[in-house]
Write an enzyme that holds these catalytic residues in place. Structure first.
Site, PDB file in Angstrom:
ATOM      1  N   ASP A   1      -0.223   5.138   1.029  1.00 39.84           N
ATOM      2  CA  ASP A   1      -0.504   6.132   2.057  1.00 39.84           C
ATOM      3  C   ASP A   1      -0.541   5.496   3.434  1.00 39.84           C
ATOM      4  O   ASP A   1      -1.318   4.571   3.686  1.00 39.84           O
ATOM      5  CB  ASP A   1      -1.835   6.835   1.764  1.00 39.84           C
TER       6      ASP A   1
ATOM      7  N   ASP B   1       0.872  -1.165   0.000  1.00 39.71           N
ATOM      8  CA  ASP B   1       0.000   0.000   0.000  1.00 39.71           C
ATOM      9  C   ASP B   1       0.917   1.225   0.000  1.00 39.71           C
ATOM     10  O   ASP B   1       2.133   1.098   0.198  1.00 39.71           O
ATOM     11  CB  ASP B   1      -0.897  -0.030   1.244  1.00 39.71           C
TER      12      ASP B   1
END
Length: 219
Positions: free
Chosen positions: A15, A13
């Site tokens: 953020d 991922d």
């Protein structure tokens, strides 16, 4: 606990996992929310972590009401974040550079699967000098359903040509954990703004304090 074997693909991922951008986005958005007369609460922002597209829009309307100008506020918040990042660059989370180098040394391919639009992901990776570590990027606009649905992680596996069970997801959010579990992919959680609930934590192979611990866990 779910057993983790050496993966054929490590899916990151972005953020809150690679960059400390969730906190930055939340803070910039909170300023704009107050300008529009909406409450700025961390618990509300946390509910949106990992969401994009229709799922994000629906959640925002659920939180703030049917008159909430979701696109307008999100656009202004993103512009404020971009201005900050252009000036200072993205803040890389602890241990990420070292983990990426170790995975590269081991010949383990990596990609990014983020709810953020691909153009932003690629821009931030380039700014931080991390783009060379990733074989490809999948952005939130490239899949029909966002996390907690499994689409983005399944898309990453399909693009890499591997079975989901042979990949590994690194996530910071509960929605990311749920998405990986739904895809049948082992997931390690490194929490950012919120610790996972007991239910989510049980779905993860491990809940670690930083990327530094991931290095020892899988390599």
């Amino acid at each position: 606990m779910v057993e983790v074997k050496i993966p054929e693909l490590v899916i990151f991922d972005m953020d809150g996992l690679i960059f400390d951008t969730e906190r930055l986005f939340m803070n910039k958005k909170n300023v704009i929310l107050e300008e529009y007369g909406y409450p700025a609460r961390q618990e509300d922002y946390i509910q949106t972590l990992g969401l994009s597209g229709k799922q994000l829009h629906d959640k925002l309307i659920e939180i703030y009401g049917p008159a909430y100008p979701a696109e307008e506020i999100s656009k202004k918040a993103r512009a404020a974040v971009n201005t900050c990042l252009e000036e200072y660059g993205p803040d890389v989370k602890p241990g990420i550079r070292e983990l990426l180098q170790r995975l590269s040394d081991r010949g383990l391919p990596c990609c990014v699967a983020s709810s953020t639009r691909r153009a932003y992901v690629e821009k931030y990776l380039q700014m931080a000098g991390l783009n060379s570590y990733f074989s490809f990027v999948i952005g939130g606009e490239e899949v029909k359903r966002s996390k907690p649905e499994p689409d983005i992680f399944l898309s990453a596996c399909e693009k890499a040509g591997i079975a989901p069970e042979n990949a590994l997801v690194l996530e910071d959010s509960e929605n990311g954990i749920y998405a990986a579990a739904a895809a049948g992919i082992p997931v390690i959680c490194i929490p950012d703004l919120k610790q996972p609930s007991p239910k989510a934590a049980e779905m993860a192979a491990a809940v670690l304090s930083s990327a530094e611990e991931v290095r020892d866990f899988i390599t």
